[in-house]
Design a protein around this motif. Sequence first.
Motif, mmCIF file in Angstrom:
data_model
loop_
_atom_site.group_PDB
_atom_site.id
_atom_site.type_symbol
_atom_site.label_atom_id
_atom_site.label_comp_id
_atom_site.label_asym_id
_atom_site.label_seq_id
_atom_site.Cartn_x
_atom_site.Cartn_y
_atom_site.Cartn_z
ATOM 1 N N GLY A 1 0.823 -1.216 0.000
ATOM 2 C CA GLY A 1 0.000 0.000 0.000
ATOM 3 C C GLY A 1 0.848 1.253 0.000
ATOM 4 N N THR B 1 1.131 3.295 -2.500
ATOM 5 C CA THR B 1 0.687 4.242 -3.530
ATOM 6 C C THR B 1 -0.022 5.467 -2.966
ATOM 7 O OG1 THR B 1 -1.322 2.932 -3.789
ATOM 8 C CG2 THR B 1 0.461 2.494 -5.354
ATOM 9 N N SER B 2 -0.339 5.460 -1.672
ATOM 10 C CA SER B 2 -0.930 6.677 -1.092
ATOM 11 C C SER B 2 -0.804 6.627 0.421
ATOM 12 C CB SER B 2 -2.401 6.822 -1.514
ATOM 13 O OG SER B 2 -3.228 5.977 -0.760
ATOM 14 N N PHE C 1 -0.333 6.509 4.322
ATOM 15 C CA PHE C 1 0.779 6.147 5.216
ATOM 16 C C PHE C 1 1.925 5.481 4.442
ATOM 17 C CE2 PHE C 1 -2.672 5.078 8.646
ATOM 18 C CZ PHE C 1 -3.006 6.421 8.746
ATOM 19 N N ARG D 1 -1.688 -1.659 -5.923
ATOM 20 C CA ARG D 1 -2.306 -2.084 -7.194
ATOM 21 C C ARG D 1 -2.083 -1.068 -8.306
ATOM 22 N NH1 ARG D 1 -8.100 -2.722 -4.716
ATOM 23 N NH2 ARG D 1 -7.215 -0.812 -3.837
ATOM 24 N N ARG D 2 -1.944 0.224 -7.968
ATOM 25 C CA ARG D 2 -1.904 1.268 -8.998
ATOM 26 C C ARG D 2 -0.490 1.460 -9.552
ATOM 27 N NH1 ARG D 2 -5.375 5.599 -5.627
ATOM 28 N NH2 ARG D 2 -4.409 4.415 -3.943
ATOM 29 N N ASP E 1 -2.531 -7.286 -6.268
ATOM 30 C CA ASP E 1 -3.618 -7.172 -5.294
ATOM 31 C C ASP E 1 -3.327 -8.170 -4.173
ATOM 32 O OD1 ASP E 1 -6.014 -7.427 -3.902
ATOM 33 O OD2 ASP E 1 -7.257 -7.227 -5.699
ATOM 34 N N VAL E 2 -3.190 -7.680 -2.940
ATOM 35 C CA VAL E 2 -2.846 -8.591 -1.835
ATOM 36 C C VAL E 2 -3.940 -9.627 -1.562
ATOM 37 C CG1 VAL E 2 -1.260 -6.991 -0.647
ATOM 38 C CG2 VAL E 2 -3.694 -7.003 -0.025
ATOM 39 N N ASN F 1 0.781 -2.655 5.455
ATOM 40 C CA ASN F 1 -0.014 -1.424 5.563
ATOM 41 C C ASN F 1 -1.269 -1.438 4.685
ATOM 42 O OD1 ASN F 1 -0.384 1.652 5.787
ATOM 43 N ND2 ASN F 1 0.072 1.397 3.608
ATOM 44 N N GLY G 1 -2.474 -1.466 12.339
ATOM 45 C CA GLY G 1 -3.792 -1.718 12.920
ATOM 46 C C GLY G 1 -4.580 -0.428 12.939
ATOM 47 N N TYR H 1 -15.126 -3.553 9.495
ATOM 48 C CA TYR H 1 -13.797 -2.908 9.586
ATOM 49 C C TYR H 1 -13.226 -3.148 10.977
ATOM 50 C CZ TYR H 1 -10.016 0.488 9.322
ATOM 51 O OH TYR H 1 -8.779 1.077 9.335
ATOM 52 N N LYS I 1 -9.739 -5.170 11.983
ATOM 53 C CA LYS I 1 -8.601 -4.558 12.695
ATOM 54 C C LYS I 1 -8.413 -5.176 14.090
ATOM 55 C CE LYS I 1 -6.930 -1.765 9.561
ATOM 56 N NZ LYS I 1 -5.586 -1.965 8.984
ATOM 57 N N GLY J 1 -5.302 6.667 15.118
ATOM 58 C CA GLY J 1 -6.658 7.211 15.108
ATOM 59 C C GLY J 1 -6.900 7.898 13.774
ATOM 60 N N ALA K 1 -6.809 9.844 10.584
ATOM 61 C CA ALA K 1 -5.738 10.440 9.770
ATOM 62 C C ALA K 1 -6.311 10.769 8.391
ATOM 63 C CB ALA K 1 -4.582 9.461 9.633
ATOM 64 N N THR L 1 -6.109 10.828 4.824
ATOM 65 C CA THR L 1 -5.427 10.239 3.663
ATOM 66 C C THR L 1 -6.525 9.999 2.620
ATOM 67 O OG1 THR L 1 -5.828 8.032 4.540
ATOM 68 C CG2 THR L 1 -3.727 9.056 5.166
HETATM 69 P P1 NDP Z 1 -5.057 5.077 1.756
HETATM 70 O O1 NDP Z 1 -6.373 4.760 1.130
HETATM 71 O O2 NDP Z 1 -4.464 6.419 1.516
HETATM 72 O O3 NDP Z 1 -3.983 3.965 1.374
HETATM 73 C C1 NDP Z 1 -4.329 2.589 1.327
HETATM 74 C C2 NDP Z 1 -3.248 1.840 0.588
HETATM 75 O O4 NDP Z 1 -3.593 0.457 0.585
HETATM 76 C C3 NDP Z 1 -3.127 2.278 -0.867
HETATM 77 O O5 NDP Z 1 -1.762 2.404 -1.191
HETATM 78 C C4 NDP Z 1 -3.769 1.142 -1.648
HETATM 79 O O6 NDP Z 1 -3.087 0.978 -2.894
HETATM 80 C C5 NDP Z 1 -3.462 -0.056 -0.737
HETATM 81 N N1 NDP Z 1 -4.392 -1.145 -0.973
HETATM 82 C C6 NDP Z 1 -5.739 -1.161 -0.722
HETATM 83 N N2 NDP Z 1 -6.273 -2.321 -1.118
HETATM 84 C C7 NDP Z 1 -5.257 -3.058 -1.649
HETATM 85 C C8 NDP Z 1 -5.184 -4.347 -2.244
HETATM 86 N N3 NDP Z 1 -6.272 -5.130 -2.369
HETATM 87 N N4 NDP Z 1 -3.981 -4.788 -2.683
HETATM 88 C C9 NDP Z 1 -2.888 -4.018 -2.557
HETATM 89 N N5 NDP Z 1 -2.888 -2.794 -1.996
HETATM 90 C C10 NDP Z 1 -4.064 -2.323 -1.564
HETATM 91 O O7 NDP Z 1 -5.289 4.866 3.322
HETATM 92 P P2 NDP Z 1 -4.291 4.947 4.582
HETATM 93 O O8 NDP Z 1 -2.923 5.293 4.193
HETATM 94 O O9 NDP Z 1 -4.979 5.780 5.583
HETATM 95 O O10 NDP Z 1 -4.401 3.439 5.078
HETATM 96 C C11 NDP Z 1 -3.284 2.603 5.275
HETATM 97 C C12 NDP Z 1 -3.621 1.618 6.390
HETATM 98 O O11 NDP Z 1 -3.850 2.342 7.604
HETATM 99 C C13 NDP Z 1 -4.863 0.784 6.177
HETATM 100 O O12 NDP Z 1 -4.604 -0.538 6.631
HETATM 101 C C14 NDP Z 1 -5.926 1.459 7.052
HETATM 102 O O13 NDP Z 1 -6.916 0.557 7.466
HETATM 103 C C15 NDP Z 1 -5.062 1.914 8.199
HETATM 104 N N6 NDP Z 1 -5.563 3.010 9.030
HETATM 105 C C16 NDP Z 1 -5.966 4.204 8.484
HETATM 106 C C17 NDP Z 1 -6.388 5.229 9.319
HETATM 107 C C18 NDP Z 1 -6.881 6.533 8.796
HETATM 108 O O14 NDP Z 1 -7.623 7.227 9.534
HETATM 109 N N7 NDP Z 1 -6.495 6.961 7.599
HETATM 110 C C19 NDP Z 1 -6.354 5.079 10.785
HETATM 111 C C20 NDP Z 1 -5.927 3.788 11.233
HETATM 112 C C21 NDP Z 1 -5.524 2.815 10.383
HETATM 113 P P3 NDP Z 1 -3.787 0.653 -4.301
HETATM 114 O O15 NDP Z 1 -5.147 1.299 -4.271
HETATM 115 O O16 NDP Z 1 -2.849 1.238 -5.305
HETATM 116 O O17 NDP Z 1 -3.827 -0.828 -4.336
#
Ligand code: NDP
Length: 254
Positions: A17, A19-20, A22, A42-43, A65-66, A91, A141, A155, A159, A186, A188, A190
């Motif tokens: 993950g 691509t965006s 964290f 994935r992107r 895709d994981v 992540n 988490g 969700y 988690k 908590g 964030a 994104t």
């Molecule tokens: P984003 O949506 O910004 O990033 C999510 C990342 O996960 C992307 O890079 C996306 O990449 C990747 N991803 C999603 N699905 C898949 C898949 N099937 N296969 C491969 N990659 C995948 O969200 P965050 O950065 O906020 O989230 C990161 C983690 O932090 C997640 O696990 C989320 O649950 C957790 N989290 C987020 C919080 C928040 O408030 N933002 C708080 C607590 C935890 P792509 O689409 O290119 O595949």
Amino acid sequence: MKNDQLQNSRGVMLITGATSGFGAAAARMAVSHGFQLVLTGRRTERLQRLQAELGLAVLKTLAFDVCDLKATQKALSSLDKDEVPHVLINNAGLAVGTESVDHGFYEDWNRMIDTNLKGLLHVTRELTPRMTSGARIINIGSIAGRQAYPGGAVYNASKFAVHGLTQAMRMDLLPRGIQVAQVAPGAAETEFSQVRFKGDDSLAKEVYLGFEPLRAEDVADAILYIATRPAHVSIQDMLIMPAAQASAYHYHKS
Ligand code: NDP
Ligand code: 8X3
């Protein structure tokens, strides 16, 4: 990154993950800490852009895709010995929907369970046999894995599962000298809420109105702190919240 910097590398960090959010912020920060990177998501275009930005520090990008076990196996088996991570950041994840459990959509539920739980397991199972003593795994988490809330059911369940899994992984991998940590953030800002609200920007923005949420860089900082401790120090668990959030339910909003 110059050649002499590569020689002083802290080792390889693989981020799912990237691509965006964290993951992308952790990738940028990891370079300044001297890590070499394997970036996944994935992107493809986003991975390519990040690779162009971070240059030689990126050893490889892998678009898969994981949730797809075969694709995960194919991608991760392409790693050469010197590309196997010393630090694995599990992540990749998402929330989809906020319906109550009597109205939720199976498709959303499957996406969350398949990504947040099974995806994390797929990546971990493929990489851990090749990881060596001194390696670290950091699972992302959430406060949603400590406290359930209305509209969060699946969700939350995914988690809470990451929370339990992190503890069991730590025990399983102890004899092999592989540390396992969890960072549980908590709220964030994104792309998380855009995904959760299926592209509805105004609903996504509403989540963060009236308080200052965490930024992706704040969580990346926590990840890099854990990843750069001396070998004898294991940070097991880090709950990181915006100053305006006391729990999953308590926000101080203006
Ligand atoms: P984003 O949506 O910004 O990033 C999510 C990342 O996960 C992307 O890079 C996306 O990449 C990747 N991803 C999603 N699905 C898949 C898949 N099937 N296969 C491969 N990659 C995948 O969200 P965050 O950065 O906020 O989230 C990161 C983690 O932090 C997640 O696990 C989320 O649950 C957790 N989290 C987020 C919080 C928040 O408030 N933002 C708080 C607590 C935890 P792509 O689409 O290119 O595949
Ligand atoms: C994301 C944080 O509070 O939206 O894990 O569940 S929350």
